[in-house]
Scaffold this motif. Structure first.
Motif, PDB file in Angstrom:
ATOM      1  N   PRO A 227     -70.924  67.588  19.183  1.00 34.79           N
ATOM      2  CA  PRO A 227     -70.328  68.762  19.248  1.00 34.79           C
ATOM      3  C   PRO A 227     -69.349  69.189  18.137  1.00 34.79           C
ATOM      4  CG  PRO A 227     -69.777  67.453  21.827  1.00 34.79           C
ATOM      5  CD  PRO A 227     -70.110  66.323  20.577  1.00 34.79           C
ATOM      6  N   SER A 228     -69.222  68.149  17.940  1.00 33.16           N
ATOM      7  CA  SER A 228     -67.624  68.313  16.037  1.00 33.16           C
ATOM      8  C   SER A 228     -69.154  69.421  15.153  1.00 33.16           C
ATOM      9  CB  SER A 228     -68.386  67.346  15.506  1.00 33.16           C
ATOM     10  OG  SER A 228     -69.072  66.272  15.660  1.00 33.16           O
ATOM     11  N   THR A 229     -70.454  68.948  15.171  1.00 32.91           N
ATOM     12  CA  THR A 229     -70.988  69.648  14.247  1.00 32.91           C
ATOM     13  C   THR A 229     -71.591  71.539  15.620  1.00 32.91           C
ATOM     14  OG1 THR A 229     -73.186  68.639  14.870  1.00 32.91           O
ATOM     15  CG2 THR A 229     -72.247  68.020  13.360  1.00 32.91           C
ATOM     16  N   ASP A 230     -70.985  71.607  16.628  1.00 35.76           N
ATOM     17  CA  ASP A 230     -71.529  72.630  17.267  1.00 35.76           C
ATOM     18  C   ASP A 230     -70.537  73.570  17.118  1.00 35.76           C
ATOM     19  OD1 ASP A 230     -72.779  74.457  18.757  1.00 35.76           O
ATOM     20  OD2 ASP A 230     -72.599  72.941  20.865  1.00 35.76           O
ATOM     21  N   PRO A 231     -70.978  74.580  16.467  1.00 38.75           N
ATOM     22  CA  PRO A 231     -69.569  75.818  15.654  1.00 38.75           C
ATOM     23  C   PRO A 231     -69.027  76.352  17.841  1.00 38.75           C
ATOM     24  CG  PRO A 231     -71.565  76.177  14.882  1.00 38.75           C
ATOM     25  CD  PRO A 231     -72.201  75.323  15.609  1.00 38.75           C
ATOM     26  N   SER A 232     -70.344  76.064  18.481  1.00 34.02           N
ATOM     27  CA  SER A 232     -69.696  77.043  19.554  1.00 34.02           C
ATOM     28  C   SER A 232     -68.610  76.372  20.444  1.00 34.02           C
ATOM     29  CB  SER A 232     -71.073  77.599  20.509  1.00 34.02           C
ATOM     30  OG  SER A 232     -71.440  75.984  21.199  1.00 34.02           O
ATOM     31  N   THR A 233     -67.983  75.344  20.371  1.00 32.62           N
ATOM     32  CA  THR A 233     -67.128  74.354  20.972  1.00 32.62           C
ATOM     33  C   THR A 233     -65.907  74.703  19.550  1.00 32.62           C
ATOM     34  OG1 THR A 233     -67.659  72.319  19.116  1.00 32.62           O
ATOM     35  CG2 THR A 233     -68.984  72.741  21.146  1.00 32.62           C
ATOM     36  N   ASP A 234     -65.766  75.716  19.287  1.00 36.03           N
ATOM     37  CA  ASP A 234     -64.671  75.446  18.479  1.00 36.03           C
ATOM     38  C   ASP A 234     -63.508  76.326  19.267  1.00 36.03           C
ATOM     39  OD1 ASP A 234     -62.264  77.094  17.384  1.00 36.03           O
ATOM     40  OD2 ASP A 234     -64.228  78.169  15.233  1.00 36.03           O
ATOM     41  N   PRO A 235     -62.616  76.006  19.421  1.00 33.04           N
ATOM     42  CA  PRO A 235     -61.310  76.163  19.901  1.00 33.04           C
ATOM     43  C   PRO A 235     -60.995  77.966  20.347  1.00 33.04           C
ATOM     44  CG  PRO A 235     -61.374  74.214  19.695  1.00 33.04           C
ATOM     45  CD  PRO A 235     -62.334  74.244  18.763  1.00 33.04           C
ATOM     46  N   SER A 236     -61.197  78.381  18.346  1.00 33.57           N
ATOM     47  CA  SER A 236     -60.632  79.517  18.511  1.00 33.57           C
ATOM     48  C   SER A 236     -61.422  80.451  19.120  1.00 33.57           C
ATOM     49  CB  SER A 236     -60.915  79.637  16.491  1.00 33.57           C
ATOM     50  OG  SER A 236     -61.765  79.731  16.430  1.00 33.57           O
ATOM     51  N   GLY A 237     -62.595  80.506  19.390  1.00 27.57           N
ATOM     52  CA  GLY A 237     -63.589  81.425  20.385  1.00 27.57           C
ATOM     53  C   GLY A 237     -63.845  82.051  19.258  1.00 27.57           C
ATOM     54  N   SER A 238     -64.201  81.912  18.022  1.00 29.56           N
ATOM     55  CA  SER A 238     -65.114  82.899  16.821  1.00 29.56           C
ATOM     56  C   SER A 238     -66.322  82.336  17.032  1.00 29.56           C
ATOM     57  CB  SER A 238     -65.163  82.224  15.415  1.00 29.56           C
ATOM     58  OG  SER A 238     -65.255  80.787  15.444  1.00 29.56           O
ATOM     59  N   THR A 239     -67.224  81.612  18.207  1.00 28.11           N
ATOM     60  CA  THR A 239     -68.537  81.504  18.720  1.00 28.11           C
ATOM     61  C   THR A 239     -68.659  81.170  19.790  1.00 28.11           C
ATOM     62  OG1 THR A 239     -68.561  79.622  17.450  1.00 28.11           O
ATOM     63  CG2 THR A 239     -69.448  81.372  15.887  1.00 28.11           C
ATOM     64  N   ALA A 240     -67.487  81.086  20.756  1.00 25.82           N
ATOM     65  CA  ALA A 240     -67.275  80.058  21.638  1.00 25.82           C
ATOM     66  C   ALA A 240     -67.942  81.631  23.050  1.00 25.82           C
ATOM     67  CB  ALA A 240     -66.550  79.465  22.623  1.00 25.82           C
ATOM     68  N   PRO A 241     -68.318  81.192  23.939  1.00 23.31           N
ATOM     69  CA  PRO A 241     -68.006  82.142  24.788  1.00 23.31           C
ATOM     70  C   PRO A 241     -67.340  83.149  25.036  1.00 23.31           C
ATOM     71  CG  PRO A 241     -69.785  79.773  26.109  1.00 23.31           C
ATOM     72  CD  PRO A 241     -68.573  80.242  25.028  1.00 23.31           C
ATOM     73  N   THR A 288     -87.990  69.807  18.295  1.00 23.00           N
ATOM     74  CA  THR A 288     -88.174  68.896  18.826  1.00 23.00           C
ATOM     75  C   THR A 288     -87.024  67.540  17.863  1.00 23.00           C
ATOM     76  OG1 THR A 288     -89.986  68.808  17.585  1.00 23.00           O
ATOM     77  CG2 THR A 288     -90.518  69.378  18.974  1.00 23.00           C
ATOM     78  N   ASP A 289     -87.011  68.005  16.905  1.00 24.34           N
ATOM     79  CA  ASP A 289     -85.511  67.224  16.628  1.00 24.34           C
ATOM     80  C   ASP A 289     -84.167  66.858  16.368  1.00 24.34           C
ATOM     81  OD1 ASP A 289     -84.261  65.913  14.203  1.00 24.34           O
ATOM     82  OD2 ASP A 289     -84.926  66.628  12.213  1.00 24.34           O
ATOM     83  N   LYS A 290     -83.652  66.689  17.306  1.00 26.01           N
ATOM     84  CA  LYS A 290     -82.784  66.480  18.449  1.00 26.01           C
ATOM     85  C   LYS A 290     -81.337  66.343  17.276  1.00 26.01           C
ATOM     86  CE  LYS A 290     -84.167  64.202  22.338  1.00 26.01           C
ATOM     87  NZ  LYS A 290     -84.478  63.487  23.228  1.00 26.01           N
ATOM     88  N   THR A 291     -80.707  65.962  15.874  1.00 24.75           N
ATOM     89  CA  THR A 291     -80.321  66.317  14.795  1.00 24.75           C
ATOM     90  C   THR A 291     -80.543  67.366  14.461  1.00 24.75           C
ATOM     91  OG1 THR A 291     -81.984  65.135  12.988  1.00 24.75           O
ATOM     92  CG2 THR A 291     -80.546  63.441  14.434  1.00 24.75           C
ATOM     93  N   MET A 292     -81.263  68.453  14.012  1.00 24.14           N
ATOM     94  CA  MET A 292     -80.898  69.325  14.063  1.00 24.14           C
ATOM     95  C   MET A 292     -81.022  70.497  14.572  1.00 24.14           C
ATOM     96  SD  MET A 292     -82.088  68.877  10.713  1.00 24.14           S
ATOM     97  CE  MET A 292     -81.980  70.342  10.023  1.00 24.14           C
ATOM     98  N   LEU A 293     -79.630  70.447  14.555  1.00 22.34           N
ATOM     99  CA  LEU A 293     -78.553  72.194  15.683  1.00 22.34           C
ATOM    100  C   LEU A 293     -78.713  73.222  15.218  1.00 22.34           C
ATOM    101  CD1 LEU A 293     -75.929  70.003  16.998  1.00 22.34           C
ATOM    102  CD2 LEU A 293     -77.379  69.477  17.527  1.00 22.34           C
ATOM    103  N   PRO A 294     -80.276  74.178  16.740  1.00 23.57           N
ATOM    104  CA  PRO A 294     -79.845  75.323  15.685  1.00 23.57           C
ATOM    105  C   PRO A 294     -78.320  76.043  15.625  1.00 23.57           C
ATOM    106  CG  PRO A 294     -81.168  74.335  18.147  1.00 23.57           C
ATOM    107  CD  PRO A 294     -80.368  73.612  18.293  1.00 23.57           C
ATOM    108  N   ASP A 295     -78.417  76.720  14.827  1.00 25.74           N
ATOM    109  CA  ASP A 295     -78.287  77.441  14.349  1.00 25.74           C
ATOM    110  C   ASP A 295     -76.977  78.640  15.955  1.00 25.74           C
ATOM    111  OD1 ASP A 295     -75.757  79.712  12.900  1.00 25.74           O
ATOM    112  OD2 ASP A 295     -75.305  77.681  11.793  1.00 25.74           O
ATOM    113  N   SER A 296     -75.482  78.595  15.696  1.00 30.52           N
ATOM    114  CA  SER A 296     -74.725  79.186  17.060  1.00 30.52           C
ATOM    115  C   SER A 296     -74.585  80.797  16.296  1.00 30.52           C
ATOM    116  CB  SER A 296     -74.133  78.709  16.962  1.00 30.52           C
ATOM    117  OG  SER A 296     -73.077  79.373  18.008  1.00 30.52           O
ATOM    118  N   GLN A 297     -74.167  80.536  15.067  1.00 34.23           N
ATOM    119  CA  GLN A 297     -73.420  81.546  14.409  1.00 34.23           C
ATOM    120  C   GLN A 297     -74.682  82.774  14.478  1.00 34.23           C
ATOM    121  OE1 GLN A 297     -70.147  82.766  13.186  1.00 34.23           O
ATOM    122  NE2 GLN A 297     -71.348  84.738  14.117  1.00 34.23           N
ATOM    123  N   GLU A 298     -76.513  82.172  13.653  1.00 36.13           N
ATOM    124  CA  GLU A 298     -77.005  82.957  12.957  1.00 36.13           C
ATOM    125  C   GLU A 298     -77.791  83.362  14.727  1.00 36.13           C
ATOM    126  OE1 GLU A 298     -81.902  82.759  11.992  1.00 36.13           O
ATOM    127  OE2 GLU A 298     -80.853  80.818  12.321  1.00 36.13           O
TER     128      GLU A 298
END
Length: 316
Positions: A227-241, A288-298
């Motif tokens: 989750p540290s590399t997942d922008p959607s977990t940003d508590p500021s809400g910039s990309t969160a639901p 299929t590469d679990k280390t390459m997370l799809p970019d949330s912002q894009e």
């Protein structure tokens, strides 16, 4: 024989009887006229029916988005498509519906060496059959249920879940079921696991994810993304639901990062209401590469761009 004497009173009685009979004949239509008056009076005193919605029909879903937006949302891997392939990819596949004035939809898919992207469009026209409820109010009630089901934070910005994943949630991940990885505890554990890494390693997604996985909380499956590399977990809400205040009459955005045995995928959903029409956009990217997370912002930017175009098109 002597004539009977003429009695004036009898003539008066006969005349009165005839007059009464005529009055009864002419008054026989009065019940109908009274009923008509009662009906007209009832219509005048009843409350007016709620206003209908702005939209009485729906456009053809596959032809509604511009071809340029579809091209940007379904990028290739440098390989040129033939005319037939391009038409299949960008033309879309219409949903089968029984009433195209009430609901339409379309689906697009493109597979590349970098992964697969899916785009879905669903448009619903709401009609209220309650004279006391307008089409717009009925549509808002349906929209509210969708927002509630998506568990969008009411404050307008996303916030992480307060608890770590339960063992049952971990089993769900191993089965490939969707799990949102916006957990605060996971993030803290991941940060501790990444603290000993060098700045260069942290700058590399694959290495950072691998380091965080080594320090994941007990019960978390090995394929859980960091989750540290997942922008959607940003508590500021910039990309969160979150709720979107600049789209239609009401709108929200949801973002889920899901892991499965076959890989990882991010699902972005934008739902908005304009008058009595509800539009839902689903946009996801698989890898299929679990280390390459799809970019949330894009993905969010492209989904919101399409939503804005559709809102403007419907408003014309």
């Amino acid at each position: 024989m002597p004539r009977k004497p003429f009695v004036p009173g009898a003539a008066v009685v006969v005349a009165a009887a005839l007059a009464a009979g005529l009055t009864g004949c002419t008054g026989s239509s009065s019940p109908d006229s009274d009923a008509a008056d009662a009906k007209s009076g009832g219509a005048a005193t009843s409350s007016p029916a709620a206003e209908p919605g702005r939209y009485q029909t729906l456009p053809e879903a596959c032809g509604l988005p511009s071809r340029g937006v579809i091209h940007r949302m379904l990028p290739g891997d440098g390989q040129a498509l033939s005319d037939t392939e391009a038409q299949k990819v960008y033309g879309g596949q219409a949903d089968i519906t029984y009433d195209t004035d009430r609901r339409v939809g379309c689906r697009w898919t493109r597979e590349t060496t970098a992964g697969t992207r899916h785009l879905g469009l669903d448009i619903q026209r709401v009609v209220s059959y309650d004279s006391a409820v307008s089409d717009d109010d009925k549509a808002q009630a349906i929209y509210d249920k969708k927002e509630l089901a998506a568990q969008i934070p009411s404050g307008g910005a996303g916030s992480p879940s307060p608890a770590a994943p339960s063992p049952s949630a971990s089993k769900s991940k191993e089965k490939g079921e969707g799990v949102v990885t916006n957990d605060a505890t996971d993030k803290g554990a991941a940060d501790q696991g990444a603290a000993g890494k060098s700045a260069a390693d942290q700058g590399t997604t694959g290495k950072s994810s691998a380091g965080a996985k080594g320090k994941a909380p007990s019960g978390s499956p090995s394929q859980t993304s960091d989750p540290s590399t997942d922008p959607s977990t940003d508590p500021s809400g910039s990309t969160a639901p979150r709720v979107l205040g600049d789209l239609g009459d009401a709108a929200f955005l949801n973002d889920k990062l899901v892991t499965a045995d076959s890989g990882v995928h991010r699902d972005v959903t934008v739902v908005f209401r304009t008058s009595n029409v509800i539009v839902k956009i689903t946009y996801d990217q698989w890898s299929t590469d679990k280390t390459m997370l799809p970019d949330s912002q894009e993905l969010q930017d492209k989904a919101r761009s399409l939503a804005t175009e559709l809102s403007d098109s419907l408003s014309e």
